[in-house]
Design a protein around this motif. Structure first.
Motif, PDB file in Angstrom:
ATOM      1  N   MET A   1       0.812  -1.420   0.024  1.00  0.00           N
ATOM      2  CA  MET A   1      -0.128   0.026  -0.086  1.00  0.00           C
ATOM      3  C   MET A   1       1.073   1.048  -0.047  1.00  0.00           C
ATOM      4  N   ILE A   2       0.627   1.797  -1.109  1.00  0.00           N
ATOM      5  CA  ILE A   2       1.668   3.494  -1.216  1.00  0.00           C
ATOM      6  C   ILE A   2       1.275   4.631  -1.097  1.00  0.00           C
ATOM      7  N   ALA A   3      -0.504   4.404  -0.618  1.00  0.00           N
ATOM      8  CA  ALA A   3      -0.780   5.035  -0.038  1.00  0.00           C
ATOM      9  C   ALA A   3      -0.186   5.658   1.712  1.00  0.00           C
ATOM     10  N   PHE A   4      -0.451   4.423   2.137  1.00  0.00           N
ATOM     11  CA  PHE A   4      -0.359   3.982   3.652  1.00  0.00           C
ATOM     12  C   PHE A   4       1.322   3.798   3.490  1.00  0.00           C
ATOM     13  N   LYS A   5       2.338   3.261   3.101  1.00  0.00           N
ATOM     14  CA  LYS A   5       3.837   3.771   3.501  1.00  0.00           C
ATOM     15  C   LYS A   5       3.864   5.267   3.623  1.00  0.00           C
ATOM     16  N   LYS A   6       3.712   5.736   1.737  1.00  0.00           N
ATOM     17  CA  LYS A   6       3.758   7.401   1.917  1.00  0.00           C
ATOM     18  C   LYS A   6       3.491   8.090   2.962  1.00  0.00           C
ATOM     19  N   HIS A   7       2.549   7.612   4.262  1.00  0.00           N
ATOM     20  CA  HIS A   7       1.874   8.402   4.697  1.00  0.00           C
ATOM     21  C   HIS A   7       2.550   7.905   6.224  1.00  0.00           C
ATOM     22  N   ASP A   8       2.836   6.418   6.677  1.00  0.00           N
ATOM     23  CA  ASP A   8       3.564   6.403   7.688  1.00  0.00           C
ATOM     24  C   ASP A   8       5.589   7.308   8.239  1.00  0.00           C
ATOM     25  N   VAL A   9       5.038   8.426   8.282  1.00  0.00           N
ATOM     26  CA  VAL A   9       6.276   8.651   7.636  1.00  0.00           C
ATOM     27  C   VAL A   9       7.524   8.417   9.294  1.00  0.00           C
ATOM     28  N   ASN A  10       6.781   7.798  10.225  1.00  0.00           N
ATOM     29  CA  ASN A  10       8.071   7.488  11.730  1.00  0.00           C
ATOM     30  C   ASN A  10       7.858   6.204  11.175  1.00  0.00           C
ATOM     31  N   ASP A  11       7.706   5.486  10.532  1.00  0.00           N
ATOM     32  CA  ASP A  11       7.717   4.262   9.248  1.00  0.00           C
ATOM     33  C   ASP A  11       8.135   2.807  10.615  1.00  0.00           C
ATOM     34  N   THR A  12       6.555   2.932  11.543  1.00  0.00           N
ATOM     35  CA  THR A  12       6.261   2.169  12.690  1.00  0.00           C
ATOM     36  C   THR A  12       5.414   1.130  12.319  1.00  0.00           C
ATOM     37  N   GLY A  13       4.489   1.558  10.724  1.00  0.00           N
ATOM     38  CA  GLY A  13       3.990   0.448  10.409  1.00  0.00           C
ATOM     39  C   GLY A  13       2.450   0.959  11.184  1.00  0.00           C
ATOM     40  N   LEU A  14       1.924   2.206  11.312  1.00  0.00           N
ATOM     41  CA  LEU A  14       0.724   2.672  12.700  1.00  0.00           C
ATOM     42  C   LEU A  14       0.966   4.071  11.486  1.00  0.00           C
ATOM     43  N   VAL A  98       4.884   7.858 -10.947  1.00  0.00           N
ATOM     44  CA  VAL A  98       5.009   7.549 -12.504  1.00  0.00           C
ATOM     45  C   VAL A  98       3.908   7.033 -12.952  1.00  0.00           C
ATOM     46  N   ASN A  99       2.792   7.375 -11.865  1.00  0.00           N
ATOM     47  CA  ASN A  99       1.168   6.457 -13.043  1.00  0.00           C
ATOM     48  C   ASN A  99       1.357   5.474 -13.299  1.00  0.00           C
ATOM     49  N   GLY A 100       1.639   4.294 -12.572  1.00  0.00           N
ATOM     50  CA  GLY A 100       2.360   2.589 -12.280  1.00  0.00           C
ATOM     51  C   GLY A 100       2.731   2.081 -10.793  1.00  0.00           C
ATOM     52  N   ILE A 101       2.738   0.802 -11.277  1.00  0.00           N
ATOM     53  CA  ILE A 101       3.250   0.214  -9.866  1.00  0.00           C
ATOM     54  C   ILE A 101       4.519  -0.388 -10.673  1.00  0.00           C
ATOM     55  N   THR A 102       5.493   0.098  -9.480  1.00  0.00           N
ATOM     56  CA  THR A 102       7.061   0.004  -9.700  1.00  0.00           C
ATOM     57  C   THR A 102       7.617  -1.128  -8.541  1.00  0.00           C
ATOM     58  N   LEU A 103       8.793  -1.296  -8.922  1.00  0.00           N
ATOM     59  CA  LEU A 103       9.586  -2.883  -8.462  1.00  0.00           C
ATOM     60  C   LEU A 103       9.353  -2.226  -6.870  1.00  0.00           C
ATOM     61  N   ASP A 104       9.859  -1.271  -7.047  1.00  0.00           N
ATOM     62  CA  ASP A 104      10.129  -0.407  -5.081  1.00  0.00           C
ATOM     63  C   ASP A 104       9.058  -0.523  -4.402  1.00  0.00           C
ATOM     64  N   SER A 105       7.841  -0.130  -5.336  1.00  0.00           N
ATOM     65  CA  SER A 105       6.191   0.010  -4.648  1.00  0.00           C
ATOM     66  C   SER A 105       5.853  -1.633  -4.819  1.00  0.00           C
ATOM     67  N   LEU A 106       6.693  -2.467  -5.448  1.00  0.00           N
ATOM     68  CA  LEU A 106       5.644  -3.728  -4.843  1.00  0.00           C
ATOM     69  C   LEU A 106       6.493  -4.364  -3.708  1.00  0.00           C
ATOM     70  N   LEU A 107       7.861  -3.750  -3.186  1.00  0.00           N
ATOM     71  CA  LEU A 107       8.609  -4.860  -2.613  1.00  0.00           C
ATOM     72  C   LEU A 107       8.255  -3.436  -1.897  1.00  0.00           C
ATOM     73  N   LYS A 108       7.895  -3.559  -0.912  1.00  0.00           N
ATOM     74  CA  LYS A 108       7.375  -2.014   0.017  1.00  0.00           C
ATOM     75  C   LYS A 108       6.154  -3.158   0.354  1.00  0.00           C
ATOM     76  N   ILE A 109       4.669  -3.585  -0.565  1.00  0.00           N
ATOM     77  CA  ILE A 109       3.689  -3.556  -0.265  1.00  0.00           C
ATOM     78  C   ILE A 109       4.134  -5.563   0.083  1.00  0.00           C
ATOM     79  N   CYS A 110       5.286  -5.752  -0.521  1.00  0.00           N
ATOM     80  CA  CYS A 110       5.272  -7.542  -0.006  1.00  0.00           C
ATOM     81  C   CYS A 110       5.659  -7.382   1.083  1.00  0.00           C
ATOM     82  N   ALA A 111       6.164  -6.742   1.039  1.00  0.00           N
ATOM     83  CA  ALA A 111       7.075  -6.587   3.035  1.00  0.00           C
ATOM     84  C   ALA A 111       5.979  -6.749   4.345  1.00  0.00           C
TER      85      ALA A 111
END
Length: 152
Positions: A1-14, A98-111
Motif C-alpha cells: 500500500m503505497i498510500a499507507f507507506k507514504k503517510h507512515d512518516v515515522n515508519d512505525t507501521g501505524l 510514475v502512474n504505475g506500479i514499480t518494483l519499489d512499490s511491489l517490494l514495499k507492499i510485499c514487505a
C-alpha cells in the motif's frame, strides 16, 4: 500500500488520525475529518486511534463500497464489483509519481504482508506483468493480470 507507506512518516507501521485522513484523501476517497472517529470504530481501533496496513485496507474497501464477503458468496460474480476491487488494488499499489506500479512499490507492499517472497520472486512478478518493459505496471497491464486470474 503505497498510500499507507507514504503517510507512515515515522515508519512505525501505524497511522494516526491525521496521517490516515491524508492517506485516504490521497486515494481520492470520500472522507472528511469528521469521519475519522467512525473509521477507527469500524476497524476496532477507537481506543488506540492508530491503524495498521490491514486496517487501512479494510477502511479503503469500506469507503469504496466493496463488500468482499458478498462478492465471494455470490453464485456468479458481478463484473462491476470485481472491477471495483481491481481498481482499488491498483490505486493502493500505484506510485502516483510514475502512474504505475514499480518494483519499489511491489517490494514495499510485499514487505508488509505475511507472505515471505524473495526479492528475486518479486522481480520475476514485475517482469511477468510489465509487458512493455518500461519499468512499471500500468493500469492496462494490471487489468490483463486481473483478467488472467479471474478478478475482472
Amino acid at each position: 500500500m503505497i498510500a499507507f507507506k507514504k503517510h507512515d512518516v515515522n515508519d512505525t507501521g501505524l497511522l494516526d488520525a491525521e496521517y490516515m485522513l491524508n492517506a485516504l484523501l490521497s486515494l481520492h476517497l470520500p472522507v472528511e475529518s469528521s469521519d475519522i472517529k467512525d473509521l477507527f470504530e469500524c476497524v476496532g481501533r477507537e481506543k488506540t486511534k492508530e491503524i495498521d496496513v490491514n486496517d487501512f485496507i479494510d477502511i479503503v474497501t469500506e469507503l469504496k463500497g466493496i463488500d468482499e464477503e458478498e462478492v465471494e458468496e455470490e453464485e456468479y460474480h458481478d463484473d462491476t464489483s470485481e472491477s471495483k476491487i481491481a481498481e482499488t488494488v491498483y490505486q493502493m499499489l500505484e506510485d502516483p509519481t510514475v502512474n504505475g506500479i514499480t518494483l519499489d512499490s511491489l517490494l514495499k507492499i510485499c514487505a508488509t504482508q505475511d507472505e515471505s517472497w524473495t526479492k528475486q520472486q518479486i522481480v520475476e512478478m514485475m517482469n511477468e506483468a510489465d509487458l512493455n518493459h518500461d519499468g512499471k505496471i500500468d493500469s492496462s497491464e494490471f487489468k490483463l493480470i486481473c483478467d488472467k486470474i479471474g478478478l475482472t
